[in-house]
Design a protein around this motif. Structure first.
Motif, PDB file in Angstrom:
ATOM      1  N   ARG A 287       0.847  -1.193   0.000  1.00  0.00           N
ATOM      2  CA  ARG A 287       0.000   0.000   0.000  1.00  0.00           C
ATOM      3  C   ARG A 287       0.877   1.235   0.000  1.00  0.00           C
ATOM      4  N   ILE A 306      -4.552  10.499  -0.815  1.00  0.00           N
ATOM      5  CA  ILE A 306      -4.869   9.445  -1.769  1.00  0.00           C
ATOM      6  C   ILE A 306      -4.100   8.195  -1.375  1.00  0.00           C
ATOM      7  N   SER A 307      -4.702   7.040  -1.597  1.00  0.00           N
ATOM      8  CA  SER A 307      -4.051   5.777  -1.264  1.00  0.00           C
ATOM      9  C   SER A 307      -4.341   4.740  -2.338  1.00  0.00           C
ATOM     10  N   TYR A 308      -3.405   3.811  -2.497  1.00  0.00           N
ATOM     11  CA  TYR A 308      -3.585   2.694  -3.437  1.00  0.00           C
ATOM     12  C   TYR A 308      -3.031   1.438  -2.792  1.00  0.00           C
ATOM     13  N   ARG A 332      -7.693  -4.723  -5.648  1.00  0.00           N
ATOM     14  CA  ARG A 332      -7.069  -3.402  -5.783  1.00  0.00           C
ATOM     15  C   ARG A 332      -8.011  -2.357  -5.212  1.00  0.00           C
ATOM     16  N   THR A 334      -8.388   1.823  -4.416  1.00  0.00           N
ATOM     17  CA  THR A 334      -7.934   3.201  -4.550  1.00  0.00           C
ATOM     18  C   THR A 334      -8.882   4.084  -3.757  1.00  0.00           C
ATOM     19  N   THR A 336      -9.520   8.180  -1.913  1.00  0.00           N
ATOM     20  CA  THR A 336      -9.099   9.561  -1.724  1.00  0.00           C
ATOM     21  C   THR A 336      -9.970  10.205  -0.657  1.00  0.00           C
TER      22      THR A 336
END
Length: 688
Positions: A287, A306-308, A332, A334, A336
């Motif tokens: 992450r 923001i994160s992924y 996955r 994603t 924000t």
């Protein structure tokens, strides 16, 4: 020293907490005057306390400093003293069962829905609301905030149970070198080392961690390696940013559930099917995230994050001569988060937006002994969720603050499963939209005591797991669960004499829900479940956290702490279940300790757990008995070191930690997961 002038989270730093509700926000002093007085870590804690004081409902803060003085290997350990939560450690390494204010009380408890998990305000929970295999290391925290139920509005959470935000430590609140080791029963070993640097406007922290555990049952071994890193820059007096990176590789065996007879005869055994099928839960996760904050001026600020994340799951979970299931997927996520804060006169406005996208691809396979064989179902699921909210905290009169606002939710769920043998596609999909208002009041009774109340709408859309398990088995989709909740309570502290004090946090709530999503076991497919909406349910409870510090003549002290939760979760004149209790959560739970702390750093005292009965089925025919546990912990702290020891379950009580939920549980059903027997742990920490 970093400057946090104007930040919504730090506007009240340095002020006594009790003055927040009685001081106009426009009259608060500038935090610039405090920069040489309060260190970064203490600023964070004071800011979280300020946010708690401006929330008209149940919010609990967890200080991670205490976690290094006892054995903490799961979220159940971390959240031991958070009322309103039922968090039980299972027999699967770090995994814990979560329920907050009656969320997640069904057969799909593995998805952990009903609580939004965040790190530094950015989502960890998937966009569809599931926490399946969410990797949150409780020791990789400086603080945690648990906002229960609708009190999580300022986190944007649209969930029955609320939100938990884990605040990551930085080099500014850790020693340059921090080394921590624990060891104990069943060959548990956990070691972690953090190294950090601070240079003017730049700081960075790197933590490496490893855990090994054989487990107290057969087929329960765990191996985990992790890496955590973050780095921050202060570009100028107004703008700062921080980057985060996480990598976790966690492999663990699953011992499975036992029947009552098996549990009583030998709680250490594994379910034979789990051994033959080699049931595993192997998850590799990485992450990356960023959060940037801008103090626009003395009265406004903006935060953007923001994160992924990518997560690889290898999970053999069902095995028999007729059917086997191995899940091999990649998820996955994603996310924000945007926050804008404006303080104008006696108003403190917070505008926020959360947006998340998740997809899961891969498939379900047959397997032999945990070795993947033939693809049976192709999986291509997706979800997105938008949460937009506005909250105003308005001090409309001396000692009175109104907290009101609303949340708009727009979510989409899609399940797409393709049966390989027939090429038949099952594709339930739906959109979910709602406006969720909230109104609360805070009254500052005295300088250190406040009363609060709120009335709020609850709303939670189904997870993709629940849509996939819909008992109708067609393209129809479940309704979102929704309802209303009323809550009253008080929190504060009171001096006892000149040196002693006691403190409390008490909340009483009552919620009525419609279309609650519940799942029961599928009698035709072992290990799978069926989901449905039920008409009406009631969730109510009492949440109490009491603590004190009784100072003795020599300066040492006695520090009792008690977490009491009383639950009343039931159907409401249901056509099938009448007014039966909902399963899984106990009718009451008490967890506490009484510690003696000497001025030389020595501490010692007993711990205890008193847990009420629970039902394991919706028909209330199968009762899981209450239990009592007794423990002891002690330690010694120095200026830059500490050591501790802990004994759990001194009487070696044979008890059930958690279990699977069924519609009607037969007496011989294999649904019970044994709790931890007598165990001894020791730990040491060096801060250099």
């Amino acid at each position: 020293m970093l400057s946090f002038k104007g930040s919504s989270l730090f506007f009240c730093l340095g002020l006594p907490l009790a003055t927040l509700a009685s001081t106009p926000l426009s009259n608060l002093p500038s935090t610039n005057k405090l920069e040489t007085i309060v260190v970064y870590g203490q600023q964070t804690k004071l800011a979280l306390e300020a946010e708690q004081a401006l929330t008209p409902g149940g919010v609990t803060l967890v200080d991670a400093a205490d976690l290094y003085q006892r054995n903490v290997s799961s979220m159940a350990d971390m959240l031991r003293y958070v009322p309103g939560l039922w968090v039980a450690s299972g027999s699967t390494g770090d995994s814990s069962y979560f329920s907050s204010r009656g969320s997640n009380l069904d057969a799909t408890n593995y998805d952990g829905n009903g609580i939004k998990l965040l790190q530094d305000g950015l989502p960890v929970t998937a966009a569809d609301g599931n926490n399946h295999n969410r990797d949150v290391d409780p020791l990789n925290a400086s603080n945690a905030v648990v906002a229960r139920g609708a009190n999580a509005l300022t986190y944007g959470a649209s969930t029955l149970g609320g939100a938990i935000d884990i605040i990551t430590p930085t080099a500014r609140d850790r020693a340059p070198l921090d080394i921590y080791f624990t060891s104990g029963s069943d060959d548990q070993f956990q070691g972690r080392m953090s190294a950090g640097t601070v240079s003017d406007s730049f700081d960075a922290l790197l933590t490496i961690e490893a855990r090994r555990w054989d487990g107290y049952r057969e087929h329960q071994q765990q191996e985990r390696e992790s890496l955590y890193a973050n780095a921050g820059w202060q570009f100028n007096n107004s703008v700062r940013t921080r980057l985060y990176f996480t990598y976790i590789d966690n492999d663990q065996e699953l011992p499975g559930n036992l029947s009552r007879d098996q549990w009583k005869a030998n709680p250490e055994q594994a379910n034979p099917d789990n051994v033959i099928g080699n049931f595993l839960l192997n998850v590799e996760t990485w992450r990356v995230a960023n959060k940037t904050e801008w103090d626009i001026d003395d009265a406004s600020s903006l935060s953007v994050g923001i994160s992924y994340e990518e997560q690889d799951l290898y999970h053999p979970i069902v095995y028999s001569q007729f059917f086997s299931l191995l899940i091999d997927t990649v998820q996955r996520n994603t996310g924000t988060a945007i926050r804008y804060n404006l303080r104008q006169g006696s108003h403190d406005l917070l505008l926020g937006l959360n947006y998340g996208i998740s997809d899961v691809t891969g498939g379900n396979y047959s397997h032999e002994g945990g070795r993947r064989e033939n693809l049976t179902t192709r999986v291509d699921n997706s979800a997105d969720s938008l949460e937009l909210f506005l909250v105003d905290r308005w001090q409309f009169a001396p000692n009175w603050t109104a907290v009101y606002g609303a949340q708009a939710v727009s979510a989409r769920r899609e399940v797409r499963n393709i049966a390989v043998s027939s090429n038949i596609v099952r594709n339930p999909e739906a959109d979910y939209d709602s406006i969720n208002p909230r109104l609360g009041l805070i009254y500052q009774l005295t300088a250190n005591v406040e009363l609060f109340s709120n009335i709020s709408k609850l709303y939670e859309a189904p997870t993709n797991f629940e849509l996939e398990d819909d008992e109708r088995g067609n393209e129809e989709t479940l309704n979102a669960m929704q309802g209303g909740v009323f809550e009253i309570g008080t929190r504060g502290s009171q001096q006892l004499g000149t040196a002693s004090e006691w403190h409390w946090d008490i909340a009483l709530y009552y919620a009525q829900l419609k279309d609650e999503i519940l799942s029961k076991d599928d009698p035709n497919a072992a290990g799978t479940s069926l989901s449905t909406n039920v008409d009406d349910t009631i969730h109510s409870g009492l949440e109490v956290l009491l603590g004190a510090n009784f100072v003795l003549n020599d300066g040492s002290s006695i520090q009792p702490l008690l977490n009491l939760t009383v639950n009343e979760f039931s159907f409401d004149d249901d056509a099938v279940y009448g007014n039966n209790d909902l399963p899984a959560a106990p009718d009451y739970a008490m967890k506490g300790e009484i510690l003696y702390r000497n001025t030389n750093g020595f501490f010692a005292g007993p711990t205890f757990d008193i847990i009420g009965k629970r039902y394991a089925d919706f028909q209330n025919t199968y009762t899981v008995d209450s239990y009592k546990l007794l423990g002891l912990r002690a330690g010694l702290t120095g200026e830059d070191w500490e050591v501790w020891g802990e004994v759990r379950n001194i009487t070696d009580e044979n008890y059930v930690s958690l279990f699977s939920v069924k519609d009607v549980a037969a007496p011989d059903a294999a649904i019970l997961s044994p709790g931890e027997p007598r165990a001894i742990y020791v730990g040491v920490r060096l801060q250099l």
